[in-house]
Write a protein that holds these residues in place. Structure first.
Motif, PDB file in Angstrom:
ATOM      1  N   LEU A   5       8.386 -27.308  24.872  1.00 48.68           N
ATOM      2  CA  LEU A   5       7.121 -28.034  24.723  1.00 48.68           C
ATOM      3  C   LEU A   5       6.052 -27.518  25.690  1.00 48.68           C
ATOM      4  CD1 LEU A   5       8.452 -31.680  24.228  1.00 48.68           C
ATOM      5  CD2 LEU A   5       7.714 -30.033  22.498  1.00 48.68           C
ATOM      6  N   SER A   6       6.445 -27.207  26.923  1.00 48.32           N
ATOM      7  CA  SER A   6       5.459 -26.671  27.863  1.00 48.32           C
ATOM      8  C   SER A   6       4.986 -25.284  27.424  1.00 48.32           C
ATOM      9  CB  SER A   6       6.051 -26.607  29.270  1.00 48.32           C
ATOM     10  OG  SER A   6       7.210 -25.781  29.293  1.00 48.32           O
ATOM     11  N   GLY A   7       5.904 -24.470  26.895  1.00 48.03           N
ATOM     12  CA  GLY A   7       5.502 -23.161  26.395  1.00 48.03           C
ATOM     13  C   GLY A   7       4.558 -23.262  25.211  1.00 48.03           C
ATOM     14  N   SER A   8       4.828 -24.201  24.299  1.00 45.77           N
ATOM     15  CA  SER A   8       3.935 -24.378  23.151  1.00 45.77           C
ATOM     16  C   SER A   8       2.563 -24.873  23.588  1.00 45.77           C
ATOM     17  CB  SER A   8       4.559 -25.364  22.158  1.00 45.77           C
ATOM     18  OG  SER A   8       4.675 -26.666  22.724  1.00 45.77           O
ATOM     19  N   LEU A   9       2.511 -25.706  24.619  1.00 42.88           N
ATOM     20  CA  LEU A   9       1.226 -26.191  25.123  1.00 42.88           C
ATOM     21  C   LEU A   9       0.397 -25.050  25.700  1.00 42.88           C
ATOM     22  CD1 LEU A   9      -0.644 -28.586  25.823  1.00 42.88           C
ATOM     23  CD2 LEU A   9       0.612 -28.810  27.972  1.00 42.88           C
ATOM     24  N   ILE A  29      13.644 -18.923  24.425  1.00 40.15           N
ATOM     25  CA  ILE A  29      12.360 -19.631  24.441  1.00 40.15           C
ATOM     26  C   ILE A  29      11.351 -18.878  25.296  1.00 40.15           C
ATOM     27  CG2 ILE A  29      11.209 -21.743  25.229  1.00 40.15           C
ATOM     28  CD1 ILE A  29      13.684 -23.295  24.401  1.00 40.15           C
ATOM     29  N   LEU A  30      11.790 -18.403  26.464  1.00 40.46           N
ATOM     30  CA  LEU A  30      10.899 -17.626  27.333  1.00 40.46           C
ATOM     31  C   LEU A  30      10.475 -16.322  26.659  1.00 40.46           C
ATOM     32  CD1 LEU A  30       9.538 -17.279  30.100  1.00 40.46           C
ATOM     33  CD2 LEU A  30      11.666 -16.270  30.932  1.00 40.46           C
ATOM     34  N   PHE A  31      11.384 -15.696  25.937  1.00 43.44           N
ATOM     35  CA  PHE A  31      11.058 -14.451  25.227  1.00 43.44           C
ATOM     36  C   PHE A  31      10.006 -14.698  24.148  1.00 43.44           C
ATOM     37  CE2 PHE A  31      11.960 -11.669  21.561  1.00 43.44           C
ATOM     38  CZ  PHE A  31      11.674 -10.437  22.139  1.00 43.44           C
ATOM     39  N   GLY A  77       4.269 -14.419  22.306  1.00 34.38           N
ATOM     40  CA  GLY A  77       3.037 -15.109  21.933  1.00 34.38           C
ATOM     41  C   GLY A  77       1.876 -14.778  22.851  1.00 34.38           C
ATOM     42  N   VAL A  78       2.142 -14.683  24.151  1.00 39.29           N
ATOM     43  CA  VAL A  78       1.080 -14.330  25.101  1.00 39.29           C
ATOM     44  C   VAL A  78       0.550 -12.930  24.815  1.00 39.29           C
ATOM     45  CG1 VAL A  78       0.601 -13.854  27.535  1.00 39.29           C
ATOM     46  CG2 VAL A  78       1.900 -15.888  26.896  1.00 39.29           C
TER      47      VAL A  78
END
Length: 235
Positions: free
Chosen positions: A206-210, A54-56, A61-62
């Motif tokens: 969810l926090s990453g998608s936000l 998920i972090l990857f 995305g960033v």
């Protein structure tokens, strides 16, 4: 094609405001993660493989958002250099986003009028390329949500199965109360691990998608402003 009566001037703005917003968000997220690291690290280690993936995806995305904004910076520099008749500068290369426009303008010059059909074709090509770039970040936002939900259901399935095994392993007539309690304690460790997987993946997904959705929004604002300014200049 006829030359217009007035001089054509490129009036484009660089997306520095959007870049600053994105950098501020990344800085705040990094600072918050550093401060909350003692509490976040055990949650992350509940399922390091899924949470690491998920972090990857979030980092990809960033980088994709910053790449999209970087394309706009190069495009603005090329347009300004071309309008100022500095297109022979070897340090300025036509960006991929403006490939059709670059081909047309090189053959006609910066001060030549372009027909409405050619203008519309160029704008449609730029809009298509922008949409294709944004599809990547949109997919990654949805992928983060999916990974969070996947980890949630995965953890809940493991929790339900381990609770069933723990209940079946209990035998009140096989020993003392202390033995039963010890067996219950050891059996509940697996359900707790499953709950840790479920909640940790949901938290990071969810926090990453936000966060990634906000960065995609900033990149989209910069792209829309560039498209509007390009449309005005071509008109």
């Amino acid at each position: 094609m006829d030359k217009p009566d007035r001089e054509v001037r490129a009036q484009f703005s660089q997306p520095w405001r959007q870049i600053m917003s994105m950098l501020i968000v990344i800085g705040l997220v990094g600072a918050g993660a550093f401060v909350a690291l003692p509490r976040v690290l055990p949650v992350f280690l509940a399922n390091p493989w899924l949470n690491g993936f998920i972090l990857f995806v979030f980092l990809i995305g960033v980088l994709a958002c910053f790449y999209q904004v970087g394309q706009l910076i190069n495009s603005v520099r090329w347009l300004e250099a071309f309008a100022s008749e500095n297109r022979e500068d070897p340090g300025i290369k036509a960006p991929q986003l403006l490939a059709p426009l670059a081909t047309l303008l090189r053959s006609r010059g910066a001060r030549m009028q372009i027909s409405s059909s050619s203008t519309r074709s160029i704008l449609d090509s730029v809009a298509t390329r922008v949409d294709e770039a944004r599809e990547i970040t949109r997919y990654l936002v949805n992928l983060l949500i999916f990974l969070g939900l996947l980890g949630t259901f995965w953890g809940l399935l493991g929790t339900i199965g381990s609770i069933g095994d723990t209940i079946q392993s209990l035998d009140p007539g096989s020993g003392s109360t202390n033995d039963i309690l010890d067996s219950l304690k050891s059996g509940l460790s697996a359900p707790l691990d499953g709950m840790g997987t479920a909640f940790s993946s949901s938290l990071f997904g969810l926090s990453g998608s936000l966060i990634l959705g906000f960065m995609d929004l900033q990149a989209g604002r910069a792209q829309n402003r560039f498209y509007t300014e390009l449309e005005n200049w071509l008109s």
